[in-house]
Structures are given as structure tokens and as C-alpha cells.
Design a protein around this motif. Structure first.
Motif, PDB file in Angstrom:
ATOM      1  N   UNK A 116      -5.616   3.081   9.704  1.00 53.40           N
ATOM      2  CA  UNK A 116      -4.672   3.590   8.701  1.00 53.40           C
ATOM      3  C   UNK A 116      -5.263   3.463   7.296  1.00 53.40           C
ATOM      4  N   UNK A 117      -5.891   2.320   7.028  1.00 58.29           N
ATOM      5  CA  UNK A 117      -6.563   2.115   5.737  1.00 58.29           C
ATOM      6  C   UNK A 117      -7.662   3.155   5.544  1.00 58.29           C
ATOM      7  N   UNK A 118      -8.451   3.371   6.603  1.00 54.21           N
ATOM      8  CA  UNK A 118      -9.569   4.316   6.522  1.00 54.21           C
ATOM      9  C   UNK A 118      -9.088   5.739   6.286  1.00 54.21           C
ATOM     10  N   UNK A 119      -7.929   6.084   6.831  1.00 47.36           N
ATOM     11  CA  UNK A 119      -7.390   7.428   6.654  1.00 47.36           C
ATOM     12  C   UNK A 119      -7.041   7.679   5.191  1.00 47.36           C
ATOM     13  N   UNK A 120      -6.374   6.714   4.571  1.00 52.80           N
ATOM     14  CA  UNK A 120      -6.058   6.838   3.144  1.00 52.80           C
ATOM     15  C   UNK A 120      -7.339   6.859   2.318  1.00 52.80           C
ATOM     16  N   UNK A 121      -8.272   5.978   2.677  1.00 51.75           N
ATOM     17  CA  UNK A 121      -9.548   5.915   1.947  1.00 51.75           C
ATOM     18  C   UNK A 121     -10.294   7.242   2.037  1.00 51.75           C
ATOM     19  N   UNK A 122     -10.191   7.927   3.179  1.00 48.19           N
ATOM     20  CA  UNK A 122     -10.851   9.222   3.333  1.00 48.19           C
ATOM     21  C   UNK A 122     -10.303  10.252   2.357  1.00 48.19           C
ATOM     22  N   UNK A 123      -8.984  10.237   2.147  1.00 48.49           N
ATOM     23  CA  UNK A 123      -8.374  11.139   1.170  1.00 48.49           C
ATOM     24  C   UNK A 123      -8.864  10.812  -0.238  1.00 48.49           C
ATOM     25  N   UNK A 124      -8.918   9.517  -0.559  1.00 47.39           N
ATOM     26  CA  UNK A 124      -9.370   9.113  -1.897  1.00 47.39           C
ATOM     27  C   UNK A 124     -10.829   9.489  -2.129  1.00 47.39           C
ATOM     28  N   UNK A 184       0.840  -1.203   0.000  1.00 49.40           N
ATOM     29  CA  UNK A 184       0.000   0.000   0.000  1.00 49.40           C
ATOM     30  C   UNK A 184       0.870   1.246   0.000  1.00 49.40           C
ATOM     31  N   UNK A 185       1.949   1.237   0.790  1.00 51.73           N
ATOM     32  CA  UNK A 185       2.829   2.412   0.821  1.00 51.73           C
ATOM     33  C   UNK A 185       3.391   2.695  -0.567  1.00 51.73           C
ATOM     34  N   UNK A 186       3.699   1.650  -1.315  1.00 53.68           N
ATOM     35  CA  UNK A 186       4.226   1.830  -2.673  1.00 53.68           C
ATOM     36  C   UNK A 186       3.159   2.408  -3.608  1.00 53.68           C
ATOM     37  N   UNK A 225       0.380   8.634   5.505  1.00 52.57           N
ATOM     38  CA  UNK A 225       1.470   7.665   5.629  1.00 52.57           C
ATOM     39  C   UNK A 225       2.002   7.573   7.051  1.00 52.57           C
ATOM     40  N   UNK A 226       1.826   8.621   7.839  1.00 52.09           N
ATOM     41  CA  UNK A 226       2.218   8.556   9.248  1.00 52.09           C
ATOM     42  C   UNK A 226       1.373   7.518   9.981  1.00 52.09           C
ATOM     43  N   UNK A 227       0.080   7.476   9.676  1.00 52.51           N
ATOM     44  CA  UNK A 227      -0.793   6.454  10.260  1.00 52.51           C
ATOM     45  C   UNK A 227      -0.363   5.065   9.797  1.00 52.51           C
ATOM     46  N   UNK A 228      -0.010   4.977   8.506  1.00 51.01           N
ATOM     47  CA  UNK A 228       0.399   3.683   7.958  1.00 51.01           C
ATOM     48  C   UNK A 228       1.686   3.210   8.623  1.00 51.01           C
ATOM     49  N   UNK A 229       2.622   4.137   8.843  1.00 50.07           N
ATOM     50  CA  UNK A 229       3.869   3.749   9.493  1.00 50.07           C
ATOM     51  C   UNK A 229       3.626   3.296  10.931  1.00 50.07           C
ATOM     52  N   UNK A 230       2.763   4.013  11.655  1.00 56.76           N
ATOM     53  CA  UNK A 230       2.437   3.607  13.023  1.00 56.76           C
ATOM     54  C   UNK A 230       1.810   2.218  13.039  1.00 56.76           C
ATOM     55  N   UNK A 231       0.911   1.970  12.083  1.00 56.55           N
ATOM     56  CA  UNK A 231       0.276   0.653  11.992  1.00 56.55           C
ATOM     57  C   UNK A 231       1.319  -0.425  11.699  1.00 56.55           C
ATOM     58  N   UNK A 249     -16.741   2.720   2.015  1.00 58.43           N
ATOM     59  CA  UNK A 249     -16.912   1.415   2.672  1.00 58.43           C
ATOM     60  C   UNK A 249     -15.704   1.087   3.531  1.00 58.43           C
ATOM     61  N   UNK A 250     -14.502   1.360   3.015  1.00 63.19           N
ATOM     62  CA  UNK A 250     -13.275   1.081   3.771  1.00 63.19           C
ATOM     63  C   UNK A 250     -13.186   1.942   5.028  1.00 63.19           C
ATOM     64  N   UNK A 251     -13.809   3.123   4.990  1.00 67.28           N
ATOM     65  CA  UNK A 251     -13.796   3.964   6.194  1.00 67.28           C
ATOM     66  C   UNK A 251     -14.663   3.380   7.306  1.00 67.28           C
ATOM     67  N   UNK A 252     -15.509   2.422   6.960  1.00 60.29           N
ATOM     68  CA  UNK A 252     -16.301   1.725   7.974  1.00 60.29           C
ATOM     69  C   UNK A 252     -15.587   0.539   8.584  1.00 60.29           C
ATOM     70  N   UNK A 253     -14.407   0.174   8.030  1.00 66.98           N
ATOM     71  CA  UNK A 253     -13.703  -1.021   8.492  1.00 66.98           C
ATOM     72  C   UNK A 253     -13.316  -0.973   9.965  1.00 66.98           C
ATOM     73  N   UNK A 254     -12.776   0.144  10.486  1.00 67.37           N
ATOM     74  CA  UNK A 254     -12.442   0.156  11.910  1.00 67.37           C
ATOM     75  C   UNK A 254     -13.638  -0.122  12.815  1.00 67.37           C
TER      76      UNK A 254
END
Length: 445
Positions: A243-251, A129-131, A181-187, A300-305
Motif C-alpha cells: 500500500x505504501x509502495x502504491x502511493x509512493x509510485x504515484x508520487x 497517511x490517509x489524512x 487509498x483502496x490499497x491503504x484501506x485493504x491494508x 526507495x519506498x517502492x522497494x519496501x515490499x
């Protein structure tokens, strides 16, 4: 029918088995490659503490490498009647090696086995995902730099507000991804800790060398407390889901903007024709279906958490079968997000913008603040300047001066894209994916 790892002198009712196994066989195919890697590290450690001979280890590692190749070719299957990926791997070994294949489970439980599988799988997905995020980030920065001097209206309350630019618009989403990406790195850092050796959550009487398996698998450290290691099941998935939901929110926000700006009422951007679809009745239509689907999938991905939280909520410490259901919503989420990232990057690369939007007098009022600031800079009190320009607009006397000069950091004339790129680079460098890659390569060599 193959026997279960836990089966004794009775058979489980077939309907009970169907219900309890559920979609586990399907979901475990995501984990097969990582189950093999975890087993390779585990048996290497077992040999070091005298529970396997060197000859047994060599034979077992050879067979596990063959199974790993099956996984990589997409040919690994979990047979009917076999409960899960762990059972399938052990069954394949015992068919080839007899009782030797049964020795690989010493010192572990399916509880820590699936934990390590999930962590190995998840950290690889986070790398992928980071890539994909970086590819989209680069496209946005390139478009921001290319269109840095092209003005567009900025909006508040969906009313024309102040001058913006395509440099700002594309760049804003690039910086949003840098933050994501900060959230992704923490995850990733929470994920990349070794639970192997916690067994069923209470450790083992065998003298397991957990530092060795941590090193062999390229983990940053271990989940030290064996009870906490098991408590981490679900918690890891929830943290990664955020972390997934954060990226999905931007998209999702970018997709909404793109759909809006592509519409005829705006016509700010033009989507590539191959990325639109037609209507069955209206021959003029070019619908932004790809961005609409990206928006829906991202929402939908923002509902995952929340899904993960509700499944694991109110569980005390220890393992419970509830946790199995998390796999059904968690494991497929990565491919869905990666797909959305790829599609977005593809369209952004080919997106064109209208470079003459502000020629339309409809947008003249966005320059009102520029005039207020000009008068204030000449010495008129700001509130008096505000009132004068407001009265001029009401009376139809306002003439827009479209020659603007914004120079502070992050403004139209000073995008700071180089600094945003540096933010992204520093975060990416902080993952240290090379440790994971080198460890897995060494195990398979």
C-alpha cells in the motif's frame, strides 16, 4: 545491568547480546506508546478472569497511564542493558510496584505482545497517511478545477501527441491517489485484527477473553487461529508495504513530471522559488531538488515490499528472530512517506502554470487528430481522413484549429472531478477510524 525477562542462571556473551539485540531498542521507541496500550487492555482482561484483583488493576492502570504520558512527551527511554520496550515497561512497573508489576505478563508472550504493538502502531500510521493523502488530493483537485480550461500538450513516447489540459494533468494524479487509498484501506482492514492472546503462537492454558481485548483495543475482529496470528508477522508488514509502495509510485511519477515540466526546455510549470536550490558554480540555476528527493525517496519506498518479502521468505510457521529485522525497514517508512506527501502538497499548492503553451507553433501537430475526427464526422472514412491530414502535415499545408470540444466523461471538457472526489470520500468513510480513536480514548480515560 537489568536482567532479561527470559534470563535464568547464566549470562549471555556481550557480543552475542549486541548482535542479537541489534537496533531493537532504537526501533522499539516507535512502539512504546502502543506497548502500553496493549498492556492496559491485557491486564483489564486479566482482572476479568481473576488473575488480578480490582485493586491491583487500578494501581497498574494508573502507572501505565503515567508511562503513556512519558511516551507522548517523547521522554520514554529504553535504558542500557534493557533488551526491548516490553522489558523496559515491566521494569518501570516493578521498580514502582514490586512483584505486582511482574503479573502483567501472565497469558502472553513477547511474540503476541510485539504483534499487537505493531498492529496498533501500523493502524495509527495508516490513519495519518490517509489524512496526508487527502490533503494532497484536495490540492490536486483544486488545481485541476482552477486550470481546467488551460490546454497543454499530451505526450506518448515523449513525443507531442494530442491536446491535454492542466485540468486533466492535476486531476489524473488526484484519481490515482483515490485508487491508492483502496490499497491503504485493504491494508488497514488486514492490520486491524487482534493477535493478543495467541501468546507464543499456540495460545494459553489461562481462560483468556480475547473478545474483550479485541473490543478494548478497537480492533474490527481478532486473528482467530493462534498459529495464523503468528504467521501474520511479516505478512502484515508486506501487505502494508504494498500500500505504501502504491502511493509512493504515484508520487514518484508526479515528481518526474514536475521536474520535466519545470525545465527550461518545457517551462510548463513554475515551482515556488523557496522550493528550489542553487548551483555552486552556475548563478542562473533553480534546481527542483525537493521533487528530485521526493522521486528518490518514493522509488526507495517502492522497494519496501521486496525487502520485507526477502526477509520473511521461506520461513515455516512459528516465530523466528529473522522477523526482528523487518522492523528496521518497516517502522521508519511511514515518516518518510508522510514527509514526501507533505512536501508534494506544499509545492502543488504554490505551483504556477504557463497558460499560453500552445501559442507556440511547435505544438500545432497535436491538433492533427482533431482534424481527422472533424473530417470523419463529415462523412469521410477515418482511414482516408487520417491519410489526408498526414499528407497535409508532410507538405506543410496543415493549419491547426485550436478550438476543441471534448465532452465525454473524463475528457478535457468534462473532468468528472466531482465523481473522483466521491470515490475518495467513499473509500475514506470505509476505514471507520473512529472505532480505533474511541477505543484508545476510553482506555486512557
Amino acid at each position: 545491568m537489568a536482567s532479561k525477562l527470559w534470563e535464568k542462571d547464566f549470562e549471555v556473551n556481550s557480543e552475542i547480546e549486541r548482535f542479537t539485540v541489534g537496533r531493537d531498542r532504537e526501533m522499539d521507541l516507535f512502539l512504546a506508546r502502543y506497548d502500553v496500550l496493549g498492556s492496559m487492555a491485557h491486564i483489564t482482561m486479566l482482572e476479568s478472569i481473576g488473575l488480578l484483583t480490582a485493586d491491583e488493576l487500578a494501581v497498574l492502570l494508573r502507572e501505565l497511564k503515567d508511562i503513556h504520558k512519558l511516551c507522548e512527551r517523547g521522554e520514554f527511554v529504553i535504558e542500557d542493558g534493557v533488551e526491548d520496550v516490553h522489558s523496559q515497561v515491566e521494569l518501570m512497573l516493578t521498580r514502582r510496584l514490586g512483584d505486582m508489576g511482574k503479573k502483567i505478563h501472565s497469558g502472553r508472550s513477547r511474540n503476541d505482545q510485539v504483534l499487537v504493538d505493531l498492529k496498533l502502531f501500523t493502524r495509527q500510521q495508516l490513519k495519518d497517511i490517509s489524512e496526508e493523502v487527502k490533503v494532497l488530493f484536495d490540492e490536486l483537485i483544486a488545481k485541476s478545477n482552477h486550470y481546467k480550461d488551460v490546454l497543454m500538450p499530451g505526450y506518448t513516447h515523449l513525443q507531442v501527441a494530442m491536446p491535454s489540459s492542466f485540468g486533466l494533468w492535476f486531476g489524473a494524479y488526484a484519481e490515482s491517489l483515490a485508487d491508492d487509498m483502496l490499497f491503504l484501506q485493504a491494508a488497514y482492514r488486514m492490520t486491524n485484527r487482534n493477535p493478543l492472546g495467541s501468546a507464543a503462537g499456540y495460545g494459553s492454558s489461562f481462560p483468556l477473553d480475547r473478545s474483550m481485548t479485541t473490543r478494548l483495543l478497537g480492533f474490527d475482529s481478532m486473528d482467530y487461529n493462534v498459529v495464523y496470528a503468528q504467521m501474520g508477522r511479516g505478512k502484515m508488514e508486506r501487505n502494508v508495504a504494498f500500500a505504501i509502495a502504491t502511493i509512493a509510485g504515484t508520487l514518484a511519477k508526479l515528481a518526474f513530471d514536475a521536474c520535466l515540466f519545470n525545465s527550461q526546455n518545457f517551462s510548463f510549470v513554475r515551482l515556488p522559488k523557496e522550493c528550489t536550490t542553487g548551483s555552486s558554480i552556475m548563478p542562473h540555476k533553480k534546481n527542483p531538488d525537493v521533487f528530485e528527493l521526493i522521486r528518490a525517496k518514493s522509488n526507495k519506498l517502492q522497494g519496501l515490499p521486496t525487502q520485507v518479502t526477502l526477509i520473511m521468505n521461506n520461513l515455516p510457521c512459528g516465530y523466528f528472530r529473522d522477523l526482528q529485522i523487518i522492523k528496521e525497514v518497516f517502522l521508519p517508512a511511514f515518516d518518510e512517506l508522510k514527509d514526501c506527501l507533505r512536501m508534494t502538497a506544499y509545492i502543488i499548492n504554490r505551483m504556477e502554470v504557463d497558460e499560453h503553451i500552445l501559442d507556440n507553433p511547435l505544438y500545432d501537430p497535436i491538433f492533427s487528430v482533431e482534424e481527422v475526427n472533424r473530417l470523419a464526422a463529415q462523412g469521410m472514412p477515418f482511414r482516408d481522413a487520417y491519410k489526408k491530414v498526414g499528407l497535409d502535415i508532410e507538405a506543410g499545408r496543415f493549419v491547426a484549429d485550436k478550438d476543441i470540444h471534448h465532452t465525454h466523461e473524463g475528457s478535457i471538457g468534462n473532468l468528472c472531478n466531482d465523481r473522483i472526489e466521491q470515490l475518495m470520500k467513499e473509500t475514506l468513510d470505509g476505514f471507520h477510524f473512529e472505532r480505533m480513536v474511541e477505543a484508545e480514548k476510553a482506555l486512557l480515560s
